[in-house]
Design a protein around this motif. Structure first.
Motif, short mmCIF file in Angstrom:
data_model
loop_
_atom_site.label_atom_id
_atom_site.label_comp_id
_atom_site.label_asym_id
_atom_site.label_seq_id
_atom_site.Cartn_x
_atom_site.Cartn_y
_atom_site.Cartn_z
N ARG A 202 9.78 24.55 -21.30
CA ARG A 202 10.85 23.94 -20.43
C ARG A 202 10.97 22.57 -20.76
NH1 ARG A 202 8.58 24.14 -14.87
NH2 ARG A 202 7.03 23.48 -16.16
N LYS A 203 10.17 21.89 -21.01
CA LYS A 203 10.16 20.33 -21.26
C LYS A 203 10.79 20.12 -22.66
CE LYS A 203 7.75 19.55 -17.18
NZ LYS A 203 6.25 19.11 -17.38
N LEU A 206 14.55 20.68 -22.29
CA LEU A 206 15.19 19.83 -21.55
C LEU A 206 15.09 18.40 -22.01
CD1 LEU A 206 14.03 21.18 -17.97
CD2 LEU A 206 16.34 20.98 -18.66
N TYR A 207 13.58 18.08 -22.30
CA TYR A 207 13.70 16.45 -22.58
C TYR A 207 13.03 16.27 -23.86
CZ TYR A 207 13.63 16.90 -17.52
OH TYR A 207 13.89 17.43 -16.08
N ALA B 37 14.24 11.85 -14.68
CA ALA B 37 14.27 13.09 -14.14
C ALA B 37 13.03 13.72 -14.94
CB ALA B 37 15.36 13.86 -14.79
N MET B 38 12.53 13.47 -16.08
CA MET B 38 11.47 14.12 -16.70
C MET B 38 10.17 13.62 -15.74
SD MET B 38 10.05 13.68 -20.49
CE MET B 38 9.18 12.15 -20.32
N VAL B 41 10.31 15.66 -12.48
CA VAL B 41 9.67 17.14 -12.69
C VAL B 41 8.09 17.14 -12.72
CG1 VAL B 41 9.61 19.22 -13.95
CG2 VAL B 41 11.72 17.96 -13.48
N LEU B 52 8.75 24.86 -11.62
CA LEU B 52 10.14 24.73 -11.58
C LEU B 52 10.56 25.49 -12.74
CD1 LEU B 52 10.75 20.97 -10.27
CD2 LEU B 52 10.90 23.25 -8.85
N THR B 54 13.85 25.99 -15.60
CA THR B 54 14.99 25.15 -16.21
C THR B 54 16.29 25.08 -15.16
OG1 THR B 54 15.36 26.74 -17.46
CG2 THR B 54 14.08 24.99 -18.43
N ILE B 57 15.68 23.03 -12.28
CA ILE B 57 15.56 21.71 -12.59
C ILE B 57 17.21 21.04 -12.65
CG2 ILE B 57 14.89 19.99 -14.27
CD1 ILE B 57 12.45 21.77 -14.94
N MET B 58 17.90 22.04 -13.56
CA MET B 58 19.22 21.39 -13.78
C MET B 58 20.01 21.64 -12.42
SD MET B 58 19.16 21.02 -16.73
CE MET B 58 20.79 20.59 -17.23
#
Lengths: 590, 77
Positions: A202-203, A206-207, B37-38, B41, B52, B54, B57-58
């Motif tokens: 996920r990380k 996303l990031y 945001a990172m 989370v 959570l 994705t 999270i979005m």
């Protein structure tokens, strides 16, 4: 969060720093950059460094996946403030994803190009190493996270492992040939923590950061060990109890045949712990015993028990009696000429531990774990004995300490001068060359007592100084009829004007003191300065909590105090001469 | 005692807790960028012991939405 949690420590520190409650001086500055987002590392690395005794620090994160640019222009990434260290973490799949996939399925051309890319990255790092003076920490590439690098793949087992092993080999060989690079083994960490447990898809999506918080915590801890080893002195001696610590049971009650030590449980846990202690001794850590026992009983186990790994020869000091452990620890520190803060103490009795913690808080204490299977690995990963590089002196130190004991025995019943004469001391003073720098750096960072200015420096800083004209780093080795002392003294002397030279650093290991070594060292430095055309020497004593021993050094060696500055001045000819019982030589670079 | 969620957002984003409400969003808080945001989370998962997705999270575009998501996961907040 637990109060000792690095992340919490970092948050609290950051708040103080923001409110200016902590001074901005003496901050260690470290830049972080990676082929992925590095921000999650900051609190873990920061907290771990603070826990390891770094007084203050600033961590800056460089732009993501711009490692080449960074190697050529670190100031653009981290700002103008001089950095003490740079940490670069990277993955092959971020750098050359396409080539990596092709090489995996046997494309020889792609494999060739991949290695060329790695070489190019490495020459950029080489460039950074040449232009940057601080500590440089570079990672090994962790095992690729691409789906095609499935460790459990059935069709072509171990193909990924073999390719990755080649990459690792090429990478570490290259870093070693550049030199002066500290390696953080991200691949090893991944192995230790487990591939599946360390990644968080996920990380990543996303990031652009691939790892779990738990894994970042490990990366932070490991990186902090490497950085801290440059600035925080390592422990020198490990003091342990005997009963239920290096063997099971109580020798005074169970007797030689009743204690547990050997092939079977629980004797095998104690035996493995002894093996670990022996491993530490071979790395130069001194071993000492603090046991409430009759000394004969303890000695008998060492001499007669056939499952003992340690022998009496391995133990530098034995304190076996019925007095307090605090007293034993003090005696051990005194006998070995080291501070109590260099001691690690291990005991199975919580009361002994708390007494030591209360009365000698500078000693690092460990309680033998309730789960005895954890005993052999108890100290692994603590980083307490980390040094920037193990030197030959470390390995020989335990032997040298034994020679010291012999000297003490001979000295009993003689006049001081007779004793010193009988030692047949030989001292060689010379300018430090590259092969001496690891040991010289270690002395600069570890010597507390006979240290006139206590200025700490990293090896990189030192090497940068030597390359400047008018700065000379002197060192000395020493030998007597009982054995070698190795390199025991360091002096850094700078030419500050046509006639005057300034002694920036002058220090000596305590085990060399009191035999005329310090006088001989200073005298030869005066000769060297005279040879180089200098007329006067200027020195300084900067008091610390620990260096009172050196307070009157200049006064007693022909120097006069200058009232205005508090510094000490002597003409090169009036510096005190060495005693005639010492055979001293001086060798200069040219 | 102030609201646990506001407290967390205030600590991570380094803003005064009194400026926060359930409508606070990346539009109203400058520090709530992608890096913010990172960190949020990671902090939320650590603090409340949840994971959570994705998608979740979005969707967390305001503190109120974050609260709703956590409640659905059984967090009493």
């Amino acid at each position: 969060m637990h109060p000792s949690d690095p992340k919490l420590i970092w948050i609290q520190y950051s708040e103080k720093l923001k409110k200016k409650q902590t001074s901005g001086n003496d901050l260690i500055r470290v830049g972080l950059a990676g082929s992925f987002t590095m921000d999650p590392l900051v609190p873990y690395l920061g907290g771990c460094l603070l826990k390891r005794g770094i007084p203050g620090l600033v961590l800056s994160v460089g732009p993501f996946n711009q490692l080449y640019q960074l190697c050529f222009d670190p100031a653009a990434a981290f700002g103008k403030d001089a950095l003490h260290g740079i940490v670069l973490l990277w993955r092959v799949e971020d750098l050359v994803p396409v080539l990596l996939e092709k090489a995996l399925v046997g494309d020889v051309q792609a494999a060739e190009s991949l290695f060329e890319e790695l070489d190019r990255f490495q020459s950029a790092i080489h460039n950074l190493r040449k232009s940057f003076e601080g500590t440089l920490i570079i990672s090994t590439p962790p095992y690729p996270s691409l789906p095609s690098f499935d460790i459990l793949e059935m069709d072509q087992p171990v193909a990924g492992m073999m390719l990755h092993n080649n990459i690792l080999r090429r990478w570490t060989d290259g870093l070693n040939s550049i030199g002066r690079i500290k390696i953080i083994d991200m691949n090893g960490l991944l192995l230790q923590e487990g591939f599946a447990c360390s990644h968080d898809a996920r990380k990543w999506y996303l990031y652009k950061q691939p790892y779990t918080e738990a894994f970042w915590a490990k990366v932070g801890e490991q990186t902090s060990r490497i950085i801290a080893a440059e600035f925080v002195s390592a422990k020198k001696c490990i003091v342990f109890d005997c009963d239920n610590t290096i063997w099971g049971g109580i020798i005074g009650e169970d007797g030689l045949s009743g204690i547990e030590l050997g092939e079977d449980f629980p004797g095998n846990t104690f035996r493995d712990f002894q093996k670990y202690l022996l491993y530490l001794r071979n790395r130069g850590i001194l071993l000492a015993i603090a046991s409430r026992n009759n000394k004969e009983d303890v000695v008998e186990v060492f001499e007669k028990h056939d499952a003992m790994i340690l022998s009496l020869d391995h133990i530098s000091v034995i304190e076996a009696h019925w007095n307090s452990k605090v007293e034993s620890l003090k005696n051990i520190a005194a006998a070995l000429n080291i501070g109590a803060d260099s001691l690690v103490f291990i005991d199975d009795n919580p009361k002994e531990i708390s007494e030591v913690q209360a009365r000698l808080p500078e000693v690092t204490c460990f309680l033998v774990p309730e789960e005895i299977a954890f005993l052999p690995n108890m100290l692994r990963g603590t980083g307490l004995f980390d040094t920037t590089g193990i030197t030959d002196e470390d390995r020989a130190r335990a032997e040298m300490m034994k020679a010291e004991q012999k000297r003490k025995e001979v000295s009993a019943g003689q006049s001081e001068e007779d004793f010193l004469r009988s030692l047949e001391l030989v001292i060689n003073v010379f300018e430090a060359e590259p092969i001496h720098m690891a040991r010289v750096t270690q002395l600069i960072n570890k010597t507390n007592q006979f240290n006139l200015t206590t200025i700490r420096r990293t090896q990189d800083e030192l090497e940068a100084m030597v390359s400047i004209d008018h700065t000379h780093v002197f060192t000395m080795d020493m030998e007597d009829r009982f054995g070698k002392y190795g390199l025991v003294g360091v002096a850094i002397v700078k030419k500050t004007s046509e006639e005057e030279w300034f002694i920036d650093t002058f220090l000596m290991s305590c085990r060399a003191l009191g035999r005329g070594a310090e006088t001989s060292f200073l005298a030869k430095i005066a000769s060297a300065v005279k040879y180089y055309g200098g007329k006067t020497l200027r020195g300084e004593y900067r008091p610390t909590k620990k260096n009172a021993l050196a307070k009157d050094f200049y006064r007693n060696h022909g120097f006069d105090r200058e009232d205005a500055s508090g510094q000490w001045i002597a003409s090169v000819d009036s510096v005190k001469k060495p005693s005639d019982y010492v055979n001293v030589s001086l060798k200069l670079v040219d | 005692m102030s609201d646990r969620l506001f407290q967390l957002f205030s600590e991570v984003l380094e803003v005064d807790v009194s400026t926060l409400n359930d409508e606070s969003s990346p539009d109203t808080i400058e520090q709530w960028d992608s890096l913010g945001a990172m960190h949020l989370v990671a902090a939320i998962e650590g603090e409340f012991g949840v994971q959570l997705s994705t998608k979740e999270i979005m969707k967390m575009t305001t503190i109120g939405f974050a609260r709703e998501t956590l409640r659905k996961k059984g967090v009493d907040i």
